[in-house]
Scaffold this motif. Sequence first.
Motif, PDB file in Angstrom:
ATOM      1  N   PRO A  44      -5.074   4.941   1.233  1.00  0.00           N
ATOM      2  CA  PRO A  44      -4.152   3.778   0.754  1.00  0.00           C
ATOM      3  C   PRO A  44      -4.721   2.734  -0.272  1.00  0.00           C
ATOM      4  CG  PRO A  44      -3.583   4.174   2.859  1.00  0.00           C
ATOM      5  CD  PRO A  44      -4.928   5.104   2.600  1.00  0.00           C
ATOM      6  N   HIS A  45      -6.047   2.381   0.319  1.00  0.00           N
ATOM      7  CA  HIS A  45      -6.944   1.701  -0.510  1.00  0.00           C
ATOM      8  C   HIS A  45      -7.055   1.908  -1.861  1.00  0.00           C
ATOM      9  CE1 HIS A  45      -7.738  -0.991   3.024  1.00  0.00           C
ATOM     10  NE2 HIS A  45      -8.172   0.200   3.666  1.00  0.00           N
ATOM     11  N   HIS A  54      -5.234   4.263  -3.648  1.00  0.00           N
ATOM     12  CA  HIS A  54      -3.998   4.414  -4.522  1.00  0.00           C
ATOM     13  C   HIS A  54      -3.317   2.946  -4.866  1.00  0.00           C
ATOM     14  CE1 HIS A  54      -3.151   8.450  -2.205  1.00  0.00           C
ATOM     15  NE2 HIS A  54      -4.321   8.725  -3.137  1.00  0.00           N
ATOM     16  N   ARG A  55      -3.416   2.187  -4.222  1.00  0.00           N
ATOM     17  CA  ARG A  55      -2.675   0.906  -4.606  1.00  0.00           C
ATOM     18  C   ARG A  55      -3.448   0.032  -5.686  1.00  0.00           C
ATOM     19  NH1 ARG A  55      -5.056  -4.163  -1.116  1.00  0.00           N
ATOM     20  NH2 ARG A  55      -4.640  -4.874  -3.223  1.00  0.00           N
ATOM     21  N   ALA A  92       0.743  -1.273  -0.015  1.00  0.00           N
ATOM     22  CA  ALA A  92       0.034  -0.097  -0.077  1.00  0.00           C
ATOM     23  C   ALA A  92       0.869   1.107  -0.178  1.00  0.00           C
ATOM     24  CB  ALA A  92      -1.031  -0.086   1.322  1.00  0.00           C
ATOM     25  N   PRO A  93       0.640   2.273  -0.798  1.00  0.00           N
ATOM     26  CA  PRO A  93       1.383   3.503  -0.794  1.00  0.00           C
ATOM     27  C   PRO A  93       0.949   4.435   0.447  1.00  0.00           C
ATOM     28  CG  PRO A  93      -0.686   3.688  -2.337  1.00  0.00           C
ATOM     29  CD  PRO A  93      -0.477   2.298  -1.903  1.00  0.00           C
ATOM     30  N   ALA A  94       1.613   5.225   0.445  1.00  0.00           N
ATOM     31  CA  ALA A  94       1.362   6.358   1.681  1.00  0.00           C
ATOM     32  C   ALA A  94      -0.059   6.966   1.423  1.00  0.00           C
ATOM     33  CB  ALA A  94       2.470   7.304   1.582  1.00  0.00           C
ATOM     34  N   ALA A  95      -0.533   7.382   2.624  1.00  0.00           N
ATOM     35  CA  ALA A  95      -1.992   7.810   2.571  1.00  0.00           C
ATOM     36  C   ALA A  95      -1.969   9.447   2.586  1.00  0.00           C
ATOM     37  CB  ALA A  95      -2.573   7.374   4.206  1.00  0.00           C
TER      38      ALA A  95
END
Length: 354
Positions: A212-213, A215-216, A12-15
């Motif tokens: 994050p949900h 962006h991934r 997951a990427p940064a929030a």
Amino acid sequence: MSEALANDARIAPAAVPLAFNPVPGRDWTRADLDARADQIVRPVPAALNAEIARMLERLRRQGLTLDTVETEDTLLPALAAMAPQLRAELDTGSGVTVLRGLAVDGLSGEDASIVAFAIGNHLGRIMRQGIATDRRIFTVTNTGAETTDPIRIGATAKRSAMHSDNGCLERRAADYLGLLCAENAAAGGESTLVSGQTLYRTIVAERPDLLPHFHRAWHFLPPRLHTWPEGPETIAKPIFDTEDGELHVHYARVMIEPGQKLAGAPLTDAERDAFDWFDALLERDEIVWTYTLEPGDLLLTHNLATLHGRLAFSDDGTKRRVLKRIWMRQRGRGMRDDPALLALDLDRYGSQAL
């Protein structure tokens, strides 16, 4: 599916909010589009219908079909005069426009498909939708018992939840979507649309913890009839990305849940909760624009800037909902039209991208 791929699906990427160049016209609500209805819905000039009639008659004399007709056979000067405004609405405006009043009454299914192809080809490069069938046009209609693939909601009369068209034969989804209404249902079937930019702004304002949900990358399972025999089994992409510096949205929960399962990474409770919240956002009356397509209407949307759906419908003995769907690439944007450039970027777009 390999363990490495399954593990990769959990990264997951940064929030933090994505950085992109906002398009002012794309951040809209239902009230905004209602207020601009006279600009969004554009009556077609009589000259265009006359050109279409002459085109179809000429193609019949020459024995050309949907599979053999080419760009040079379908030039429509009256539409060409409208093309800059249509593209501007799609690219730098709301991402939604409707051509109203195309003369489709009495046309055969083949002729209606050619009309959709001809109009779409003036706005972008037509993309294939299938391999053996549906190559240039997909007919959206209720096929009843013939439909066995749960992902192909377009072949049923069921409600179609908000989604983008994901073009699983290509690594990049279509830029534009077109839906030409040849016949409408006896009841129901209204089209629903929402702005991706409005959705993202709302997520950042109300639920930044869910970023994050969105962006991934997620695994989308393609329809069985629209899948390469050699794979890939799924197409992986995020819900929101910023390719070309613009915000793009990709979504179809009906494809994501089975895609994640096939990838060996079924949704967790937290992921399912995030999608449940997002689906509830897609139901908010204040941001969803609803439009009833009548025969002769062609709905055009920027497929990467909006999500679309439709309400359930019913046919009867005299009326049957039939839409002709086209997918288009933007012309003159980066490497979209240049095979020499595409061939240099296979690592990004994959060997099927040409």
